[in-house]
Design an enzyme around this catalytic site. Sequence first.
Site, PDB file in Angstrom:
ATOM      1  N   LYS A  88       5.290 -11.008  -7.688  1.00 45.63           N
ATOM      2  CA  LYS A  88       5.102 -11.082  -9.138  1.00 45.63           C
ATOM      3  C   LYS A  88       6.428 -11.470  -9.809  1.00 45.63           C
ATOM      4  O   LYS A  88       6.953 -12.518  -9.513  1.00 45.63           O
ATOM      5  CB  LYS A  88       4.535  -9.751  -9.653  1.00 45.63           C
TER       6      LYS A  88
ATOM      7  N   ARG B 292      12.901  -8.992  13.373  1.00 53.48           N
ATOM      8  CA  ARG B 292      12.078  -7.893  12.820  1.00 53.48           C
ATOM      9  C   ARG B 292      12.960  -6.720  12.395  1.00 53.48           C
ATOM     10  O   ARG B 292      12.668  -5.999  11.449  1.00 53.48           O
ATOM     11  CB  ARG B 292      11.008  -7.438  13.828  1.00 53.48           C
TER      12      ARG B 292
ATOM     13  N   ASP C  40       6.161   2.428  -8.364  1.00 53.01           N
ATOM     14  CA  ASP C  40       5.873   1.001  -8.197  1.00 53.01           C
ATOM     15  C   ASP C  40       6.341   0.321  -9.491  1.00 53.01           C
ATOM     16  O   ASP C  40       5.738   0.510 -10.547  1.00 53.01           O
ATOM     17  CB  ASP C  40       4.372   0.796  -7.960  1.00 53.01           C
TER      18      ASP C  40
ATOM     19  N   TYR D 219      -2.666   0.384  -8.234  1.00 50.97           N
ATOM     20  CA  TYR D 219      -3.074  -0.891  -7.625  1.00 50.97           C
ATOM     21  C   TYR D 219      -4.167  -0.609  -6.575  1.00 50.97           C
ATOM     22  O   TYR D 219      -3.956   0.203  -5.660  1.00 50.97           O
ATOM     23  CB  TYR D 219      -1.840  -1.539  -6.991  1.00 50.97           C
TER      24      TYR D 219
HETATM   25  C1  LIG Z   1       0.246  -7.224  -6.579  1.00 51.07           C
HETATM   26  C2  LIG Z   1       0.622  -5.798  -6.633  1.00 51.07           C
HETATM   27  C3  LIG Z   1       0.812  -5.045  -5.450  1.00 51.07           C
HETATM   28  C4  LIG Z   1       0.552  -5.619  -4.073  1.00 51.07           C
HETATM   29  O1  LIG Z   1       1.442  -6.630  -3.736  1.00 51.07           O
HETATM   30  P1  LIG Z   1       1.121  -7.824  -2.707  1.00 51.07           P
HETATM   31  O2  LIG Z   1       2.380  -8.597  -2.710  1.00 51.07           O
HETATM   32  O3  LIG Z   1      -0.054  -8.563  -3.243  1.00 51.07           O
HETATM   33  O4  LIG Z   1       0.813  -7.193  -1.389  1.00 51.07           O
HETATM   34  C5  LIG Z   1       1.228  -3.738  -5.589  1.00 51.07           C
HETATM   35  N1  LIG Z   1       1.425  -3.173  -6.799  1.00 51.07           N
HETATM   36  C6  LIG Z   1       1.237  -3.847  -7.943  1.00 51.07           C
HETATM   37  C7  LIG Z   1       1.479  -3.178  -9.253  1.00 51.07           C
HETATM   38  C8  LIG Z   1       0.836  -5.181  -7.903  1.00 51.07           C
HETATM   39  O5  LIG Z   1       0.635  -5.840  -9.047  1.00 51.07           O
END
Ligand SMILES: *Cc1c(COP(=O)(O)O)cnc(C)c1O
Length: 393
Positions: free
Chosen positions: A208, A58, A183, A111
């Site tokens: 992604k 962790r 982000d 998001y």
């Molecule tokens: C999918 C997404 C998230 C969240 O990510 P997870 O891996 O699903 O927890 C945050 N920000 C954006 C822009 C996303 O597309």
Amino acid sequence: MKTDNKGFNTKLIHAGAFDDPYGSAAVPIYQTSTFKFKSAQHGADCFSGKSDGYIYTRIGNPTIRAFEQNIAQLENGYDGVATSSGMGAITTVYMALLGAGSHIISSDAVYGPARGVLEQDFSRFGVEASFVNTSKLEQIQAAIKPNTKVLYIETPANPTMEITDIVACAKIARDHKLILVVDNTFCSPYLQKPLDLGANVVLHSITKFINGHADIVGGVIVTKEAELYKKIRHSMVYMGCNMDPTQSFMVLRGVRTLALRIDRAQENALKVADFLQNHPKVAWIRFPGLKSHPQHELAKTQMKGFGSMMSFGLKGGYEAGKKLMDNVHLALLAVSLGGVETLIQHPASMTHAAVSTQDKLKAGITDDLVRFSVGIEDVEDIIEDLSNGLDKV
Ligand SMILES: *Cc1c(COP(=O)(O)O)cnc(C)c1O
């Protein structure tokens, strides 16, 4: 090998890798929860920080460290903290940077869960949040209060594809002593490097583009400065949002082809966008690579390419959206984005079905909006699939 002064593609392949005793070409999976100390003194030195030996997964693990250092170099940052998911990265950043009485300014198109956790959970601990259209700088300026600590942006925004000016936000943040968090999920460091543009913290859902193969969820945070890195690592370790070694192995494999995948996907995306903008059943299209995008010029200055995400509107509205979803076959009807496979989604009947009409409209999510993540298949097949689907609408 030292890669900090090498090119981006070289970093993709080699940054963060280390020599193991067997000379493994791939970073091995250290599937262990705990690490044996060589002696009582070694254990003491690991805990006091005199030795950088591993203690417990962790807190840190060689496979996870390799990924953290890889992404930190890709983002030109100080260091990285890997997390169990993108939301793990977001909540870790909130936990590290906010507290009772502090205020965060975020985007109204952020998001969904990144907003929900502020409104439903962090609010219970006295954290205040305002949501504005961050592509309009005057709305950010107007929302700043004496207790504002963080400015949080996502660009391009999802699913409106609006662009927020990172350099301008960095200036606002400096002037008001705010921490700018970006982000960068929609771009990846291949297309956009927020830390180079003045941001303090960049984060990703690596689910992604960075992993890119729709086979794991994960997240990562990279900071520009050592001090913020220490705060954020502390929150991650104490909240237990760590990535696991197998996830790290998978993403180290996925990230190697990031540039190749994005090059192909955005080449396809331009052709798909061109097809859609000339289609009689399509009312509008939002893709930063088209001259018709209101912030096409800004996109050119802060993005190295236009990516492979787009949204478009159907003349037939909500029903047409549902009809198209049922009549495409190559494009997978699924949420998520940024993978090698083409994905399609209708926010009004799916991801945003529970959002009030007023909030949807404020965030630019109309009933006719279709979100499209272009993959790396043959573009002729992607277009044929869309064309057949649109014929049935
Ligand atoms: C999918 C997404 C998230 C969240 O990510 P997870 O891996 O699903 O927890 C945050 N920000 C954006 C822009 C996303 O597309």
